[in-house]
Scaffold this active site. Structure first.
Site, PDB file in Angstrom:
ATOM      1  N   HIS A  82       0.870  -1.075   0.171  1.00 56.60           N
ATOM      2  CA  HIS A  82       0.100  -0.024  -0.189  1.00 56.60           C
ATOM      3  C   HIS A  82       0.727   1.227  -0.127  1.00 56.60           C
ATOM      4  CE1 HIS A  82      -3.953  -2.095   0.868  1.00 56.60           C
ATOM      5  NE2 HIS A  82      -3.196  -3.036   1.422  1.00 56.60           N
ATOM      6  N   ASN A 155     -10.253  -2.631   2.434  1.00 61.18           N
ATOM      7  CA  ASN A 155      -9.862  -2.793   1.046  1.00 61.18           C
ATOM      8  C   ASN A 155     -11.143  -2.301   0.210  1.00 61.18           C
ATOM      9  OD1 ASN A 155      -7.122  -3.374   1.329  1.00 61.18           O
ATOM     10  ND2 ASN A 155      -7.378  -5.513   0.928  1.00 61.18           N
TER      11      ASN A 155
END
Ligand code: HDE
Length: 696
Positions: A82, A155
């Site tokens: 990420h 997510n």
């Protein structure tokens, strides 16, 4: 809110005479004074201290030394996963009080607001990678509640690739660039990833999400978010309800096509962050509803899969998503590094009323995130960085010292209990109390039997998609597996797809040129054929209510019809749709009435992949002879976009071999009524039936 740049104040450019003759430098004048980190005003920010004009630089130049020293330390380690992300501030407003199921502060009363910070991200790419990689997106929300910070680190897919945290480093190593060659960047289309996946059947459900349009969102504001794991809501009395969290975008779901993503990454690698920044800048604040699926132990026991298994979702048809609030992002960061880069999400940041379950992935995450923050931010005091510090409540404890301590307690007392009658004490009722879950069992490394079905929900996802969406999944698999040099890997993946759907796997195999079908992968559990399609899993079956917030690229040239252009602009403004004017020259374009219009983008610099729909409104200029114009139209057509055209655009259509009469997505506009019809048609976002005719 739009920011305008001021030209530099040239009055402050003064001449000073140095040994080398006349030089120029910027002096402060009335401006703020430039200082060192120690607060000493700097006299010259252009020249190092030296002996003579052409002589050696002096070690004693503390201004130079400090400036370069600080620059040399500007980077912190990027996130292991990420790394590519973008954040914004906002507010969560409760629309349904949940006091009967949780004492969690944000849900205490209708109308209660809680400040939030959100960071969206891709998983795989490095910090500088393009926004539109095929990837799962991170959707991390920090709630600054009045009972402490709660991080919901989710997510844009409700399931994950693996069931146990111990597999996470292998998954990430496999998907990231291969270690010897350090490529490919921000791409799962390579041998290592698919090798690992082919040996990890539990990944199949999430693979379906990752190969679907979900992995190519149009923007952050058109994607859903999910907490993934089953959490617990807990009341003040200690009663627990299971909960799964969902973020539903107010703009509706929307994705782009792979070809658009590839071209879009070249045209604007920052597309998602630019979209978020621009939307906030113009006051068009992105918003999501927060929904919850709440269920009890009885539901969990009756559900076909284990609610602790993070590779499974609970279909909305079986447990409805109830909306409990809305999150609106209304403030961009002041500084990207200070806020977005330094924000430290930790799944273990929960507040009274929210608790964990035994999902083994969640348990592992709760252990992991603190480590990563210490590594990235350099010490245990990262919680004092403003973006990480609680805003809604005091912080009061005896933690002290450590790197970069900025909040030392005053006085003698730094322990508890103490006899001095000073300092904070724990409070058994107001404090965080864990849910009293009874636990027993042997200490062992065991995957529960209830986690063993790896294909049924993968199949359910596939059959829940429209035929067009199913085609995109198959094409994505063919693309990715064709990038694997090792034929055995392709065959192993096909052997898993066979357990999902026969025709699906056959099509992928055919398009890969597999010489023979492999045996189906041995399945720990046979695939259930009785799971019903879930409409909520399809993007196309959940279209937006309007075309609001979308962008039309209007290709014009000198002499463009003034009435049509004005009608399009007016109708778009009324509908909250953005218009960007694209013309051969950035300096401006004259319409048929001789009025000059500013141009937003030069033709060639803004391909149609950057727009949701396009209008081709040329004037006298021969747009049809230009390749960028043909690319603009051909791509918009190939990407099934709605295209407005005028009589004058016939030549360009002809040059691209596109026949207007046969396609409902091609709308001739000539007046206000036809423009209105075009904008209404655009609500469907794409004219998908065209795709079947394109032979892509
Ligand atoms: Fe993460 N994850 N993760 N993750 N994750 C990180 O923490 C980790 C997982 C997610 O915008 C890291 O601050 C482990 C699932 C998001 O700053 C790290 C496991 C989900 C973000 C980490 C998982 C996520 C991260 C890297 C398996 C969806 C970005 C940098 C047990 C529910 C947060 C950091 C941001 C970030 C570990 C699995 C979401 C290394 C060990 C499942 C959105 O700590």
């Amino acid at each position: 809110m739009a920011t305008t740049r001021q030209p530099p104040d040239l009055k402050n450019l003064i001449s000073v005479r140095g040994d080398g003759g006349e030089i120029h430098q910027h002096a402060s004048g009335d401006a703020e004074r430039l200082t060192t980190a120690q607060g000493v005003i700097i006299s010259d920010n252009q020249n190092s201290l030296s002996i003579g004009a052409r002589g050696p630089t002096l070690l004693e130049d503390f201004t130079l030394r400090e400036k370069i020293f600080h620059f040399d330390h500007e980077r912190i380690p990027e996130r292991v996963v990420h790394a590519r992300g973008y954040g914004a501030h906002g507010t969560f407003e409760c629309t349904r009080a949940l006091t009967d199921v949780t004492r969690a502060a944000p849900f205490a009363a209708v109308g209660k607001t809680t400040e939030v910070f959100v960071r969206f991200s891709t998983v795989t790419g490095s910090k500088g990678s393009p926004d539109l990689a095929r990837d799962i997106r991170g959707f991390a929300v920090k709630f600054y509640t009045d009972e402490g910070n709660w991080d919901l680190v989710g997510n844009n897919a409700p399931v994950f690739f693996i069931q146990d945290a111990i597999k996470f480093p292998d998954l990430i190593h496999a998907v990231k660039p291969e270690p010897d060659r350090e490529f490919p960047q921000a791409a799962s289309a390579h041998d290592n990833f698919w090798d690992f996946i082919s040996l990890t059947p539990e990944a199949m459900h999430t693979i379906m999400w990752a190969m679907s349009d979900r992995a190519l969102p149009r923007s952050f504001s058109t994607m859903e978010g999910f907490g993934v794991h089953t959490f617990r809501f807990v009341t003040a009395e200690g009663a627990s309800t299971f909960v799964k969290f969902h973020w539903k975008p107010k703009m509706g779901l929307q994705s782009v096509l792979w070809d658009e993503a590839v071209k879009g990454n070249g045209a604007d690698a920052d597309r998602h962050r630019r979209d978020l920044w621009d939307a906030i800048d113009r006051g068009d604040f992105p918003a999501w509803d927060l929904g919850v699926q709440m269920f009890d132990q009885e539901f969990a026991d009756a559900f076909a899969f284990d609610v602790l298994d993070p590779t499974k979702l609970i279909p909305e048809e079986e447990c409805p998503v109830e909306i409990i609030g809305t999150m609106t992002l209304n403030r961009a960061v002041d500084n990207f590094f200070a806020e977005t880069e330094q924000v430290a999400f930790c799944t273990q940041n929960v507040v009274p009323g929210i608790d964990f379950t035994n999902d083994p992935l969640l348990q592992g995450r709760n252990f992991s995130y603190l480590d990563t923050q210490v590594k990235r931010l350099g010490g245990p005091n990262f919680t004092k960085i403003p973006v990480n510090a609680p805003k809604g409540c005091p912080v009061n404890n005896y933690q002290q010292d450590g790197h970069m301590q900025t909040a030392a307690r005053k006085g003698r007392v730094n322990y508890e209990p103490n006899g001095w009658g000073e300092g904070p004490r724990a409070h058994p009722l107001e404090g965080y109390v864990s849910y009293k879950a009874p636990e027993t069992g042997d200490k062992a490394r065991i995957r529960p039997e209830s986690f063993a079905d790896h294909y049924s929900q993968a199949r359910q996802f596939y059959i829940s998609q429209t035929p067009v969406e199913q085609g995109h999944i198959r094409s994505a698999l063919v693309f990715e597996l064709s990038k694997c040099a090792e034929p055995g890997i392709r065959a192993r993946i096909v052997s898993h797809l066979m357990n999902i759907d026969q025709a699906f796997s056959q099509d992928v195999a055919d398009r890969l040129g597999l010489d023979q079908m492999p045996d189906a992968a041995p399945a720990a559990r046979p695939t259930r054929m009785d799971l019903a399609p879930s409409k909520a899993l399809s993007i196309q079956l959940n279209p937006p209510e309007s075309f609001k917030g979308r962008m039309i690229g209007v290709l014009v040239s000198d002499g463009t019809d003034a009435t049509v252009l004005a009608a399009l602009r007016d109708a778009a403004a009324d509908a909250g749709v953005l218009v960007k004017v694209i013309a051969p020259k950035i300096g401006g374009v004259a319409d048929s009435a001789g009025t000059m219009h500013p141009v937003d983008e030069r033709l060639g610099g803004a391909p149609s992949v950057l727009f949701d729909a396009v209008a081709i409104l040329p004037g006298d200029d021969p747009l049809d002879t230009s390749k960028p114009a043909k690319d603009f139209l051909s791509d918009a057509h190939a990407h099934c976009k709605f295209i407005a055209c005028s009589a004058a655009s016939a030549a360009l259509f002809k040059a691209c071999g596109i026949t207007v009469a046969t396609d409902e997505g091609l709308c001739t506009i000539s007046d206000a009524a036809s423009v209105e019809r075009f904008l209404t048609a655009c609500t469907a976002l794409r004219n998908w039936p065209r795709e079947a005719t394109l032979n892509l």
